[in-house]
Design an enzyme around this catalytic site. Structure first.
Site, PDB file in Angstrom:
ATOM      1  N   ASP A  92       0.867  -1.180   0.000  1.00 20.52           N
ATOM      2  CA  ASP A  92       0.000   0.000   0.000  1.00 20.52           C
ATOM      3  C   ASP A  92       0.900   1.225   0.000  1.00 20.52           C
ATOM      4  O   ASP A  92       1.910   1.278   0.701  1.00 20.52           O
ATOM      5  CB  ASP A  92      -0.968   0.007   1.183  1.00 20.52           C
ATOM      6  CG  ASP A  92      -0.290   0.005   2.537  1.00 20.52           C
ATOM      7  OD1 ASP A  92      -0.117   1.086   3.130  1.00 20.52           O
ATOM      8  OD2 ASP A  92       0.065  -1.085   3.015  1.00 20.52           O
ATOM      9  N   GLU A 183      -8.065   5.178  11.822  1.00 21.52           N
ATOM     10  CA  GLU A 183      -6.985   4.903  12.769  1.00 21.52           C
ATOM     11  C   GLU A 183      -7.066   5.725  14.051  1.00 21.52           C
ATOM     12  O   GLU A 183      -6.455   5.371  15.051  1.00 21.52           O
ATOM     13  CB  GLU A 183      -5.626   5.186  12.095  1.00 21.52           C
ATOM     14  CG  GLU A 183      -5.404   4.395  10.820  1.00 21.52           C
ATOM     15  CD  GLU A 183      -4.096   4.775  10.132  1.00 21.52           C
ATOM     16  OE1 GLU A 183      -3.143   5.154  10.835  1.00 21.52           O
ATOM     17  OE2 GLU A 183      -4.042   4.684   8.888  1.00 21.52           O
TER      18      GLU A 183
END
Length: 287
Positions: A92, A183
């Site tokens: 990623d 997150e």
């Protein structure tokens, strides 16, 4: 007629201002400051060789520690990848990797084939990743399975964030499902309000692309806030701990390191394992 006596005022004596001496007021402070400046420069010049050695030594120590950390990370990377032989391996990336030479991105650590890549597209309700367009096209030209993800800001409007992602990302047949990256906890709202916002984002994006999004988060965040209420979604979990060497059966993807080396990418990059082989990965792509 009697004359009035007029009293005369005594003469005003004006004191003469004393001239500022060299060691008074601002002049004194300036002199002291100048003395210390010259003292510091003088000492620095006198001990220049020793200081150069000291800072060089400190820099070398930092570099040595980074090299040792990378060596330990490489050992773990090899162990994890060897234990997942046959699984699809991917990366990623975002603008933090700079400009990527996609034609050179083929193997991890010069050994393990790279099959897919997730690319950051948007951040919050107002920011595009500066390298998204180039990375999106580059991954396709390199014949990698590609997917796009959105970095969710808890304190911003969820529907505006979804609209920005939809406006930016055009999925084609064979692309991976969209990903919501969460997150952080909110600062100005409760966790319950955060969950409502996440569900709104997920619903709007699913309605647009006709495919259920994937949720990316850390393992602790997943256990504490998302596991129960979002159990009908598939998860991509980040966990870099050395004690974990195999992907959990419940995870769709596992991001197991952020310190891998891939040809064509400068610096470290995240690596992910799909809980299946390449053929199974193709099965979850957009129709």
């Amino acid at each position: 007629m009697r004359k009035k006596s007029v009293k005369r005022k005594p003469p005003i004596s004006r004191r003469t201002k004393k001239k500022a001496s060299f060691f008074s007021g601002k002049v004194l402070r300036f002199a002291i400051l100048a003395f210390f400046v010259f003292l510091v420069f003088g000492l620095g010049y006198h001990y220049r060789n020793g200081l150069a050695y000291y800072f060089s030594f400190k820099s070398n120590r930092v570099l040595q520690k980074e090299a040792e950390d990378k060596r330990i990370s490489d050992v773990r990377n090899y162990q994890v990848l060897d234990k997942h032989a046959g699984k699809a391996i991917g990366l990623d990336v975002s603008e933090y990797q700079g400009k990527i030479s996609w034609k050179d991105v083929d193997t991890l650590e010069n050994k393990y084939p790279v099959h897919f890549v997730f690319i950051r597209a948007t951040v919050g309700n107002d920011r595009l990743d500066r390298q998204f367009k180039e990375n999106w096209l580059g991954a396709k030209n390199n014949k990698l399975l590609r997917g796009a993800y959105h970095y969710y800001r808890p304190n911003e409007n969820s529907l505006e964030q979804a609209e920005l992602f939809i406006k930016t990302v055009s999925l084609s047949k064979g692309d991976l499902p969209p990903v919501l990256d969460i997150e952080k906890l909110p600062e100005n709202q409760s966790v319950e309000r955060l969950k409502i916002g996440l569900k709104r984002w997920l619903k709007k994006v699913e309605e647009h692309y006709k495919v259920k999004p994937i949720i990316y988060t850390g393992e602790r965040y997943y256990d504490d806030f998302l596991k129960e209420e979002f159990s009908d979604y598939l998860f991509w979990i980040a966990n870099y701990n050395f004690y974990r060497e195999k992907i959990d059966e419940e995870w769709l993807f596992w991001q197991f390191t952020e310190k891998a080396a891939v040809k064509g990418i400068k610096g470290n990059v995240d690596v992910n394992i799909y809980n299946g082989d390449l053929q199974q990965l193709r099965y979850i792509t957009v129709d």
